[in-house]
Structure formats: structure tokens, C-alpha cells
Design a protein around this motif. Structure first.
Motif, PDB file in Angstrom:
ATOM      1  N   ALA A  85      62.120  30.781  31.896  1.00 25.18           N
ATOM      2  CA  ALA A  85      63.350  31.443  31.483  1.00 25.18           C
ATOM      3  C   ALA A  85      63.888  30.682  30.278  1.00 25.18           C
ATOM      4  N   TYR A  86      64.277  31.427  29.256  1.00 26.96           N
ATOM      5  CA  TYR A  86      64.773  30.825  28.014  1.00 26.96           C
ATOM      6  C   TYR A  86      66.013  31.610  27.630  1.00 26.96           C
ATOM      7  N   SER A  87      67.182  31.022  27.870  1.00 27.48           N
ATOM      8  CA  SER A  87      68.411  31.793  27.802  1.00 27.48           C
ATOM      9  C   SER A  87      69.596  30.969  27.319  1.00 27.48           C
ATOM     10  N   VAL A  88      70.627  31.657  26.849  1.00 21.94           N
ATOM     11  CA  VAL A  88      71.899  30.985  26.555  1.00 21.94           C
ATOM     12  C   VAL A  88      72.725  30.857  27.825  1.00 21.94           C
ATOM     13  N   TYR A 106      63.300  26.654  33.488  1.00 20.27           N
ATOM     14  CA  TYR A 106      64.486  27.237  32.854  1.00 20.27           C
ATOM     15  C   TYR A 106      64.916  26.306  31.729  1.00 20.27           C
ATOM     16  N   ALA A 107      64.971  26.855  30.523  1.00 15.91           N
ATOM     17  CA  ALA A 107      65.404  26.102  29.346  1.00 15.91           C
ATOM     18  C   ALA A 107      66.567  26.825  28.682  1.00 15.91           C
ATOM     19  N   ILE A 108      67.489  26.055  28.164  1.00 14.53           N
ATOM     20  CA  ILE A 108      68.658  26.614  27.484  1.00 14.53           C
ATOM     21  C   ILE A 108      68.359  26.729  25.999  1.00 14.53           C
ATOM     22  N   LYS A 109      68.609  27.910  25.428  1.00 11.28           N
ATOM     23  CA  LYS A 109      68.419  28.105  23.989  1.00 11.28           C
ATOM     24  C   LYS A 109      69.308  27.129  23.232  1.00 11.28           C
ATOM     25  N   PRO A 113      63.734  21.647  19.982  1.00  4.68           N
ATOM     26  CA  PRO A 113      62.482  22.411  19.963  1.00  4.68           C
ATOM     27  C   PRO A 113      61.326  21.694  20.659  1.00  4.68           C
ATOM     28  N   ASP A 114      61.251  20.372  20.510  1.00  8.54           N
ATOM     29  CA  ASP A 114      60.172  19.643  21.178  1.00  8.54           C
ATOM     30  C   ASP A 114      60.264  19.755  22.694  1.00  8.54           C
ATOM     31  N   ASP A 115      61.486  19.950  23.210  1.00  2.00           N
ATOM     32  CA  ASP A 115      61.654  20.148  24.652  1.00  2.00           C
ATOM     33  C   ASP A 115      60.993  21.451  25.095  1.00  2.00           C
ATOM     34  N   LEU A 116      61.072  22.468  24.239  1.00  2.00           N
ATOM     35  CA  LEU A 116      60.438  23.747  24.553  1.00  2.00           C
ATOM     36  C   LEU A 116      58.917  23.584  24.611  1.00  2.00           C
ATOM     37  N   LYS A 117      58.365  22.858  23.673  1.00  2.32           N
ATOM     38  CA  LYS A 117      56.922  22.578  23.678  1.00  2.32           C
ATOM     39  C   LYS A 117      56.547  21.843  24.959  1.00  2.32           C
ATOM     40  N   GLN A 118      57.326  20.833  25.312  1.00  2.00           N
ATOM     41  CA  GLN A 118      57.072  20.070  26.531  1.00  2.00           C
ATOM     42  C   GLN A 118      57.151  20.966  27.763  1.00  2.00           C
ATOM     43  N   PHE A 130      63.040  21.939  34.082  1.00  5.61           N
ATOM     44  CA  PHE A 130      64.483  22.163  34.038  1.00  5.61           C
ATOM     45  C   PHE A 130      65.000  21.414  32.814  1.00  5.61           C
ATOM     46  N   SER A 131      65.546  22.113  31.827  1.00  9.06           N
ATOM     47  CA  SER A 131      66.064  21.426  30.654  1.00  9.06           C
ATOM     48  C   SER A 131      67.245  20.546  31.069  1.00  9.06           C
ATOM     49  N   ASP A 132      67.623  19.634  30.199  1.00 12.15           N
ATOM     50  CA  ASP A 132      68.740  18.731  30.506  1.00 12.15           C
ATOM     51  C   ASP A 132      69.989  19.502  30.898  1.00 12.15           C
ATOM     52  N   GLY A 133      70.289  20.573  30.163  1.00 12.09           N
ATOM     53  CA  GLY A 133      71.475  21.374  30.474  1.00 12.09           C
ATOM     54  C   GLY A 133      71.407  22.002  31.846  1.00 12.09           C
ATOM     55  N   VAL A 134      70.233  22.468  32.231  1.00 14.70           N
ATOM     56  CA  VAL A 134      70.040  23.082  33.555  1.00 14.70           C
ATOM     57  C   VAL A 134      70.154  22.019  34.643  1.00 14.70           C
TER      58      VAL A 134
END
Length: 149
Positions: A85-88, A106-109, A113-118, A130-134
Motif C-alpha cells: 500500500a502506497y498512500s497519503v 504500507y508506505a506513506i507517500k 525514495p530509498d525507503d520505497l526501494k527497500q 511498515f514505513s516510519d510513519g506507519v
């Protein structure tokens, strides 16, 4: 012998973002199989191509067929497909609902960008993301839950 490229599908209703993501991912050595502007279009493109992507980058809020219904359908039809999931939307209900619908990450827009690659590489290798924001949203959510033990 060259390593196999991770194949990605991008399903998001915002064309400029899809184009930037496509360029970024290809620069990172991944292959973007297709872009779609809603879940229905994405499902049709997977079926028509005959090739399942390794990872699907999926927005939550789209017209015609949103990310929740799309994730659920993708999860049911293609159980080996990893869904990011890639969302605001960083509200706890959207995050939980995406995981209930079959998302693997789940990643926050707007995050690095390197986090998305990871995230994509992690999902491809069998992990979850889970991105840092999530992580912060979920940690706060779980800390507020009534203790039942």
C-alpha cells in the motif's frame, strides 16, 4: 549471469506520480510491468498480460475500484503477489483495513525514495514493511488499546 529484476505494477490514479515512480524504480534496476489508474484497470492488465508482477504498488484512494477492494481481489486471485500500500492516508483505520485486505506492507507517500526501494525488496524477499510513519501510527494505536491480559 545477471540477477532477475523485481517486477512491479503501479496502481495509482495520479498519472504524474505513476510516471515518476516508474522512472525511479527502473533506475533502481526494477522492471515496471504496467501502470494503471484504478484497481479495475490494474486487474484487467494483469489478466491480459499473462504475467504476474512480483510486487504491486497500490494507492488506497482511487475512483472506480479503490485500493482496499483491489488488495482483497489481488490477494485472493494471486496469493503469491506481494502488495505494498502506497498512500497519503496515514490514519490507523486505513492502515489496518489494508492489512486485513491482504497488503504485505504500507508506505506513506512523500517519505524517502530509498525507503520505497527497500520496501519493495523486503516484500520480494518474503518480509513485510511498515514505513516510519506507519510504525508511529500503529505504535500509538496499540499503546491506547485497553489491556486485556
Amino acid at each position: 549471469m545477471e540477477a532477475r529484476k523485481i517486477t512491479v505494477a503501479i496502481i495509482d490514479d495520479y498519472t504524474p506520480l505513476r510516471n515518476r515512480l516508474c522512472a525511479f524504480l527502473e533506475k533502481m534496476g526494477m522492471a515496471v510491468l504496467f501502470q494503471a489508474d484504478n484497481g479495475e484497470d490494474g486487474l484487467q492488465k494483469i489478466a491480459a498480460s499473462g504475467q504476474q508482477p512480483d510486487v504491486c504498488l497500490l494507492d488506497t484512494s482511487m475512483p472506480v475500484m479503490d485500493g482496499f477492494a483491489t488488495a482483497e481481489t489481488l490477494h485472493d486471485k494471486y496469493p503469491n503477489l506481494k502488495i505494498l500500500a502506497y498512500s497519503v492516508s496515514n490514519d490507523v483505520h486505513s492502515i489496518i483495513k489494508m492489512f486485513q485486505c491482504g497488503a504485505d506492507g504500507y508506505a506513506i507517500k512523500g517519505e524517502e525514495p530509498d525507503d520505497l526501494k527497500q520496501a519493495i525488496e523486503l516484500l520480494y524477499s518474503g518480509g513485510c514493511y511498515f514505513s516510519d510513519g506507519v510504525q508511529k501510527v500503529m505504535l500509538d494505536y496499540f499503546r491506547k488499546q485497553e489491556r486485556s491480559y
